[in-house]
Write a protein that holds these residues in place. Structure first.
Motif, PDB file in Angstrom:
ATOM      1  N   GLN A  90       9.829 -21.148  -6.594  1.00 53.06           N
ATOM      2  CA  GLN A  90       8.813 -21.275  -7.747  1.00 53.06           C
ATOM      3  C   GLN A  90       7.478 -21.006  -6.715  1.00 53.06           C
ATOM      4  N   HIS A  91       7.577 -21.036  -5.312  1.00 52.24           N
ATOM      5  CA  HIS A  91       6.382 -20.545  -4.705  1.00 52.24           C
ATOM      6  C   HIS A  91       6.471 -19.171  -4.565  1.00 52.24           C
ATOM      7  N   LEU A  92       7.659 -18.404  -4.246  1.00 50.56           N
ATOM      8  CA  LEU A  92       7.646 -17.321  -4.082  1.00 50.56           C
ATOM      9  C   LEU A  92       7.130 -16.516  -5.191  1.00 50.56           C
ATOM     10  N   ALA A  93       7.444 -17.025  -6.451  1.00 47.17           N
ATOM     11  CA  ALA A  93       6.973 -16.458  -7.584  1.00 47.17           C
ATOM     12  C   ALA A  93       5.616 -16.029  -7.456  1.00 47.17           C
ATOM     13  N   GLY A  94       4.699 -16.828  -7.060  1.00 47.22           N
ATOM     14  CA  GLY A  94       3.455 -16.512  -7.042  1.00 47.22           C
ATOM     15  C   GLY A  94       2.851 -15.619  -5.959  1.00 47.22           C
ATOM     16  N   MET A  95       3.515 -15.333  -4.930  1.00 42.42           N
ATOM     17  CA  MET A  95       3.017 -14.518  -3.677  1.00 42.42           C
ATOM     18  C   MET A  95       4.052 -13.656  -3.193  1.00 42.42           C
ATOM     19  N   SER A  96       5.119 -13.291  -3.843  1.00 44.67           N
ATOM     20  CA  SER A  96       6.114 -12.282  -3.351  1.00 44.67           C
ATOM     21  C   SER A  96       5.593 -11.046  -3.064  1.00 44.67           C
ATOM     22  N   SER A  97       4.464 -10.444  -4.026  1.00 41.89           N
ATOM     23  CA  SER A  97       3.942  -9.278  -3.942  1.00 41.89           C
ATOM     24  C   SER A  97       3.018  -8.999  -2.746  1.00 41.89           C
ATOM     25  N   ALA A  98       2.975  -9.941  -2.116  1.00 36.09           N
ATOM     26  CA  ALA A  98       1.944  -9.790  -0.970  1.00 36.09           C
ATOM     27  C   ALA A  98       2.366  -8.644   0.135  1.00 36.09           C
ATOM     28  N   GLU A  99       1.462  -7.913   0.596  1.00 32.50           N
ATOM     29  CA  GLU A  99       1.716  -6.530   1.317  1.00 32.50           C
ATOM     30  C   GLU A  99       2.417  -7.154   2.675  1.00 32.50           C
ATOM     31  N   THR A 100       1.828  -7.978   3.505  1.00 37.46           N
ATOM     32  CA  THR A 100       2.541  -8.523   4.433  1.00 37.46           C
ATOM     33  C   THR A 100       2.534 -10.022   4.748  1.00 37.46           C
ATOM     34  N   ILE A 101       3.724 -10.630   4.794  1.00 38.42           N
ATOM     35  CA  ILE A 101       3.996 -11.955   4.823  1.00 38.42           C
ATOM     36  C   ILE A 101       4.412 -12.595   6.140  1.00 38.42           C
ATOM     37  N   ILE A 102       3.702 -13.229   6.710  1.00 39.54           N
ATOM     38  CA  ILE A 102       3.954 -13.887   7.867  1.00 39.54           C
ATOM     39  C   ILE A 102       4.083 -15.519   7.832  1.00 39.54           C
ATOM     40  N   ASP A 135      11.831 -24.398  10.965  1.00 37.02           N
ATOM     41  CA  ASP A 135      13.197 -24.176  10.554  1.00 37.02           C
ATOM     42  C   ASP A 135      13.606 -22.969  10.414  1.00 37.02           C
ATOM     43  N   PRO A 136      14.281 -22.379  11.305  1.00 33.96           N
ATOM     44  CA  PRO A 136      14.920 -20.979  11.339  1.00 33.96           C
ATOM     45  C   PRO A 136      15.397 -20.539   9.968  1.00 33.96           C
ATOM     46  N   ASP A 137      16.045 -21.285   9.330  1.00 35.24           N
ATOM     47  CA  ASP A 137      16.860 -21.075   8.094  1.00 35.24           C
ATOM     48  C   ASP A 137      15.971 -21.284   6.906  1.00 35.24           C
ATOM     49  N   ALA A 138      14.682 -21.591   7.086  1.00 30.78           N
ATOM     50  CA  ALA A 138      13.908 -21.656   5.814  1.00 30.78           C
ATOM     51  C   ALA A 138      14.018 -20.386   5.055  1.00 30.78           C
ATOM     52  N   PRO A 139      13.995 -20.447   3.948  1.00 31.44           N
ATOM     53  CA  PRO A 139      14.077 -19.471   2.940  1.00 31.44           C
ATOM     54  C   PRO A 139      12.798 -18.348   3.082  1.00 31.44           C
ATOM     55  N   ILE A 140      11.605 -18.880   3.368  1.00 29.53           N
ATOM     56  CA  ILE A 140      10.515 -18.052   3.524  1.00 29.53           C
ATOM     57  C   ILE A 140      10.648 -16.943   4.358  1.00 29.53           C
ATOM     58  N   PHE A 141      11.629 -16.957   5.363  1.00 32.04           N
ATOM     59  CA  PHE A 141      11.717 -16.205   6.590  1.00 32.04           C
ATOM     60  C   PHE A 141      12.771 -14.858   5.849  1.00 32.04           C
ATOM     61  N   SER A 142      13.266 -14.965   4.525  1.00 32.80           N
ATOM     62  CA  SER A 142      14.217 -14.069   3.918  1.00 32.80           C
ATOM     63  C   SER A 142      13.072 -13.111   3.333  1.00 32.80           C
ATOM     64  N   ILE A 143      11.838 -13.466   3.476  1.00 36.22           N
ATOM     65  CA  ILE A 143      11.044 -12.418   2.644  1.00 36.22           C
ATOM     66  C   ILE A 143       9.785 -12.329   3.546  1.00 36.22           C
ATOM     67  N   ALA A 144       9.684 -12.917   4.790  1.00 38.31           N
ATOM     68  CA  ALA A 144       8.378 -12.813   5.595  1.00 38.31           C
ATOM     69  C   ALA A 144       8.784 -11.285   6.397  1.00 38.31           C
ATOM     70  N   HIS A 145       7.614 -10.624   6.603  1.00 33.38           N
ATOM     71  CA  HIS A 145       7.850  -9.530   7.716  1.00 33.38           C
ATOM     72  C   HIS A 145       7.838  -9.923   9.074  1.00 33.38           C
ATOM     73  N   TYR A 146       6.805 -11.038   9.258  1.00 36.42           N
ATOM     74  CA  TYR A 146       6.850 -11.611  10.823  1.00 36.42           C
ATOM     75  C   TYR A 146       7.196 -12.997  10.696  1.00 36.42           C
ATOM     76  N   GLY A 147       7.571 -13.576  11.691  1.00 36.06           N
ATOM     77  CA  GLY A 147       7.690 -14.685  11.498  1.00 36.06           C
ATOM     78  C   GLY A 147       7.705 -15.637  12.889  1.00 36.06           C
TER      79      GLY A 147
END
Ligand SMILES: Cc1cc2nc3c(=O)[nH]c(=O)nc-3n(C[C@H](O)[C@H](O)[C@H](O)COP(=O)(O)OP(=O)(O)OC[C@H]3O[C@@H](n4cnc5c(N)ncnc54)[C@H](O)[C@@H]3O)c2cc1C
Ligand SMILES: Nc1ncnc2c1ncn2[C@@H]1O[C@H](COP(=O)(O)O)[C@@H](O)[C@H]1O
Lengths: 395, 261
Positions: free
Chosen positions: A349-361, A366-378
């Motif tokens: 539900q959070h990704l729904a509002g921001m996944s079109s950002a150009e660069t996601i950091i 938690d290395p397994d947090a789902p945010i890392f699957s769409i992040a460019h840098y982490g």
């Protein structure tokens, strides 16, 4: 009535249609043949997916309500507020120019509704309009959906543009559906990609659905104009060219006598607070930021980067952050150049509002947090500490 | 007494929509259908008006027959009547056809003072049905309402969220608002409410609310057509950085942006 049918002789029960259906509207019946359920929306995903060509759609004969040949040109709705054009207008002009040039569309028109609107003409032409069409309103009617629709509809009907693009701002998303309904035509919300089909000449409008899990390409084949609202920050404005020439036209309308909606007062966000829907850089605090005491850190980092502060829902629910900073399915949709997520898990539900950002950091311990699957840098680290260090390094 | 219509849509409970990492498709199993989260705020706001000044509330939904239990749930909360618009002929409706069909249903229900919709439905996320319905009903509308400040038999005063703050506006009744989550916190049903709802029979309207061969409903009444759906390929491979490199990256990215302006 439209029907969708499975040819039981051709269907071999392979189930590919079931996987392709975004609505879960197909199952296998007792004889292992595909069966279409009531919640089918005729999106036709299954028709393309079936290797057996066993699915057939039989649509009603199309009732053509307009003569498509009468419509031409692309219009960009030039929204303005407080004496300034909205940023998305320049982006739309840039995209409209590209579409027009690639497909020999005769002209790009910037459509201005409001008081003093004509003063924007040189800007609009410099950014790509061949023509500026302005409809004056009295000042009290500026930014009023009812007044703007009443002024816009007859002018659109008079000039019959083929395509109208409107920024998916709060005002655009309120006004556009009203206008499209009045014109009895289709409207695609919140597009993130536009293209013109070479063969049919139709506008292919692509938008996210299901919170960005699925993209849908939509056309409006038999009604005109083809209308779309377009997300801010998706397209790039063209470079300003002060030497461009364009025509400036004014159309008078008789103003509405009585407005059913009247503005009493406007409350602006505090000075300096950048609105997250327009922000190019957003630093978002999630639960991993460790609560209210660390919000000033996020604010400081955002200020250093010249960006705005965003929030996930739990912080808003806890009263730590205001609702107008919530990003996601039940909050705002943003499309910044840089999105820095601090202690954000990356719930769908959070990704729904921001996944079109150009660069996601992403900063998360938690290395397994789902945010890392769409992040460019982490960075896998403590969020408050990392933000503190980033502030020190960037100062 | 004030008459309120609340529009509610059934959507998949998206918090359970997961992507299958192997086949890259949406995992459908066990996805429950729920009342669109934004519509629960719409229902709650109607209930609060009813408690404060008296109102008769009708919930309306267009959907498949299995939406009826969702409407019973809103009856359990205190909604007076529930209407389900259901017919194969309504299937495939886009926002224009949905708004048209809802308007026909509302026309059948009768007079009203206020229509409350959710800001958007979480499946399509279009936020178009509310304003489009208002236009079809020829009434004014406001979107993104976060607070009703005043409501009497003639006008409503609302606070709506804008891109850079809030507006306070007055609007003549009858009218339509779409509400955000800021407006209230929805309640849970009471035991008494649940008992009442068990016995309640949802009204079902079919395509007879429209003229025969009405071309404005369902797929044929929908100017827009989905021609392709696809799963966005997220080809991103996250690059993990050390803090120094991250700071440099941020500096570089935000600088590029400054030069680009
Ligand atoms: C119908 C519905 C609508 C919703 N709408 C929205 C919406 O619009 N917007 C939204 O944001 N959510 C929404 N949600 C909620 C959403 O499902 C998630 O619960 C929410 O986004 C999680 O927020 P979070 O990432 O801040 O918290 P959490 O999920 O708790 O994640 C915290 C993260 O921080 C990390 N962390 C913890 N401590 C540290 C530390 N010291 N350093 C670094 N990292 C740390 C953890 O590893 C974890 O990944 C919605 C839910 C539903 C059911
Ligand atoms: N099929 C439907 N039945 C009832 N209400 C609906 C329906 N579709 C949309 N709505 C209402 O319109 C709002 C916006 O929906 P949407 O335009 O689909 O995002 C929802 O929150 C509902 O209040």
């Amino acid at each position: 009535m439209t029907e969708i049918r499975i040819d039981r002789n051709l269907c071999n029960g392979c189930g590919q249609c079931i996987e392709a259906c975004p609505f879960g509207a197909i199952r296998l019946d007792s004889e292992d043949r595909a069966e279409i359920l009531d919640n089918c929306t005729f999106c036709c995903s299954c028709v393309d997916a079936c290797p057996q060509n066993a699915i057939e759609i039989e649509a009603d004969p199309v009732v053509k309500t307009v003569n498509l040949e009468d419509y031409s040109g692309i219009w960009v709705f030039a929204e303005h507020k407080d004496g300034q054009l909205r940023q998305v207008v320049y982006e739309l002009l840039g995209e409209a120019r590209k579409l027009a040039e690639d497909h020999h569309i005769p002209r790009v028109t910037a459509f201005l509704v409001g008081s003093d609107a004509k003063t924007f003409a040189p800007l609009l032409i410099g950014y790509g309009a061949d023509r500026v069409l302005s409809v004056p309103l009295i000042a009290e009617h500026d930014g009023n959906e009812e007044a703007v629709c009443a002024a816009a509809a007859p002018i659109i009907s008079k000039y019959h543009p083929e395509i109208i693009l409107i920024g998916a701002t709060a005002f655009g998303r309120s006004c556009a559906p009203r206008l499209a309904s009045r014109l009895k035509t289709g409207l695609t919300a919140d597009c993130t990609a536009l293209a013109i089909d070479k063969e049919s000449g139709l506008l292919r409008q692509t938008r996210p659905a299901f919170g960005g899990n699925l993209m849908a390409t939509i056309i409006c084949p038999n009604h005109r104009p083809q209308m779309a609202t377009v997300r801010p920050h998706v397209f790039k404005p063209a470079a300003f060219d002060g030497k461009r020439q364009g025509e400036v036209l004014t159309e008078e309308i008789s103003p509405l006598q009585h407005l059913a909606v009247r503005l009493l007062k406007t409350i602006k966000n505090p000075e300096g607070a950048i609105n997250i829907s327009d922000a190019e850089i957003i630093v978002t605090a999630g639960k991993g930021m460790g609560g209210a005491k660390n919000i000033p850190l996020v604010e400081e980092l955002a200020a250093l980067l010249g960006g705005a502060v965003g929030s996930t829902r739990p912080l808003v629910d806890a009263g730590i952050m205001p609702y107008n900073k919530q990003i996601g399915q039940t909050g705002k949709t943003v499309g910044p150049k840089i999105y820095l997520a601090c202690g954000v898990s990356g719930a769908i539900q959070h990704l729904a509002g921001m996944s079109s950002a150009e660069t996601i950091i992403a900063i998360n311990n938690d290395p397994d947090a789902p945010i890392f699957s769409i992040a460019h840098y982490g960075i896998v680290a403590d969020a408050p500490d990392t933000v503190r260090e980033l502030i020190a390094l960037l100062k | 007494m004030m008459k309120i219509i609340v529009c509610t849509k059934q959507v998949p409970a998206t918090n359970e929509v997961k992507m299958d990492p192997v086949t890259n498709t949406i995992i459908r199993e066990g996805v429950e259908a729920i009342c669109n989260p934004f519509d629960t705020y719409a229902v709650e706001e109607a209930l609060r008006i009813k408690e404060k000044q008296g109102a008769h509330i009708t919930a309306i939904s267009m959907g498949i027959p299995t939406v009826a239990p969702m409407l019973k749930e809103v009856v359990a909360l205190g909604v007076d009547e529930a209407v389900l618009l259901t017919d194969r002929k309504f299937a495939g409706a886009d926002t224009l056809a949905t708004a048209y069909t809802l308007a026909k249903g509302i026309g059948k229900i009768g007079d009203f003072d206020l229509v409350i919709c959710g800001k958007q439905a979480t499946d399509g996320d279009t936020a178009q049905v509310g304003p489009s319905l208002a236009e079809t009903l020829s009434i004014p509308h406001l979107t993104d309402v976060g607070e009703i400040k005043e409501l009497n038999s003639k006008t409503i005063v609302c606070r709506r969220m804008t891109d850079d703050g809030y507006d306070e506006l007055e609007m003549d009744l009858p009218c339509l608002i779409t509400v955000t989550k800021e407006i209230n916190t929805p309640r849970l049903p009471s035991i008494l409410g649940i008992k009442k709802a068990q016995k309640y029979k949802v009204h079902k309207f079919n395509a007879n609310i429209c003229e025969e061969n009405d071309i404005h409903i369902g797929l044929s009444g929908s100017p827009t057509q989905v021609v392709k759906t696809f799963i966005p390929t997220s080809a991103v491979e996250c690059q993990f950085l050390k803090i120094k490199a991250l700071a440099d990256k941020l500096r570089e990215l935000s600088n590029i942006e400054e030069e680009g302006n």
